[in-house]
Design an enzyme around this catalytic site. Structure first.
Site, PDB file in Angstrom:
ATOM      1  N   TYR A   4      11.966 -15.386  26.523  1.00 52.55           N
ATOM      2  CA  TYR A   4      11.941 -14.267  27.473  1.00 52.55           C
ATOM      3  C   TYR A   4      11.363 -13.023  26.800  1.00 52.55           C
ATOM      4  O   TYR A   4      10.468 -12.361  27.339  1.00 52.55           O
ATOM      5  CB  TYR A   4      13.368 -14.001  27.961  1.00 52.55           C
ATOM      6  N   SER A  23      10.154  -6.146  31.220  1.00 53.87           N
ATOM      7  CA  SER A  23      11.564  -5.894  30.954  1.00 53.87           C
ATOM      8  C   SER A  23      11.679  -4.934  29.783  1.00 53.87           C
ATOM      9  O   SER A  23      10.767  -4.848  28.947  1.00 53.87           O
ATOM     10  CB  SER A  23      12.275  -7.204  30.624  1.00 53.87           C
TER      11      SER A  23
END
Length: 265
Positions: A156, A143
């Protein structure tokens, strides 16, 4: 790596979102795809949706956090298609938004097991196969959050940074063996997927529940999975180590890297 008809790809988290878009892009190119997902009911839907393309699609249920499941995926793929050329370690989940010190330990463990160890298990299973056949490529989904800080999403953020570092090291190691081996890390910005609802349905006991509905304001400007998949496959074919995709994603990464360079001075 040139993506060509007749090759075989494995895509984890392939039942929806970026994973399904990758599978769709590959079968259109004539690549045979094994769709892997923990949500068993999503697999036949995805396989049916990919019917009629030059490449064939099949599916198998697996939990990427379990090493033996990835070994079984490899066995199933080899039995059905005879080889593997591209492994897309794409399966992922998201966590609740709260400060790092308030994140539950079960949430940390869940994100680490799925988002980091899922990639580790894929590499452990398939790298020896690639090396033995003398060619192969990994596409690991991370990401933009692995390149910049994401306040309130520390589990995350941390796992995505880890996947980037893992892929960079993996690529260097594979290239030292053969120029026909390599890895690419995909770092998209906000993508319009069902990862929120899917994560909410998969949240394990002890981990904080994830909101099932995305904030419409937060999703403004999100890009489609198809755009991400096309950019990712283009990066694989170009032999690029990083694929940073999405409006503002590259600028955000450059901004953060500028602060790192400034600290080196």
């Amino acid at each position: 790596m040139r993506i060509e008809a007749g090759q075989v790809a494995v895509v984890t988290g392939g039942g929806s979102g970026i994973g399904f878009a990758l599978a769709a892009g590959l079968v259109r190119r004539g690549v045979h795809v094994m769709i892997v997902d923990i949500r068993e009911d999503s697999i036949p839907v995805a396989v049916d949706a990919l019917a009629g393309q030059p490449g064939r699609a099949a599916g198998v249920r697996a939990d990427v956090s379990v090493a033996a499941d990835l070994d079984a995926v490899a066995d199933e793929t080899l039995e059905r298609f005879g080889r593997v050329d591209l492994v897309c370690n794409n399966a992922g989940v998201v966590c609740e938004q709260t400060q790092a010190w308030e994140q539950r330990l079960a949430t940390w463990r869940w994100l680490i097991d799925v988002k980091l160890m899922g990639v580790v298990h894929g590499v452990r299973t398939f790298a020896p196969l690639f090396i033995a056949q003398g060619s192969g490529h990994f596409l690991n989904t991370a990401s933009t959050g692995g390149l910049i800080p994401l306040p309130t999403l520390a589990p995350y953020n941390a796992t995505m940074q880890a996947v980037i570092g893992l892929t960079q090291t993996l690529h260097t190691e594979l290239q030292s063996i053969s120029e026909s081996l390599g890895a690419t890390v995909l770092c998209p910005g906000m993508v319009d997927t069902q990862i929120g609802p899917n994560s909410a349905a998969l949240t394990p006991p002890g981990a904080a529940s994830v909101p099932a509905d995305a904030d419409p304001e937060a999703m403004r400007g999100a890009i489609s999975p198809a755009v991400v998949a096309d950019a990712a496959l283009e990066a694989v074919e170009a032999g690029r180590l990083h694929a940073v995709v999405g409006p503002g994603a590259a600028d955000a990464a450059r901004g953060w890297l500028t602060t790192v360079l400034a600290d080196l001075d």
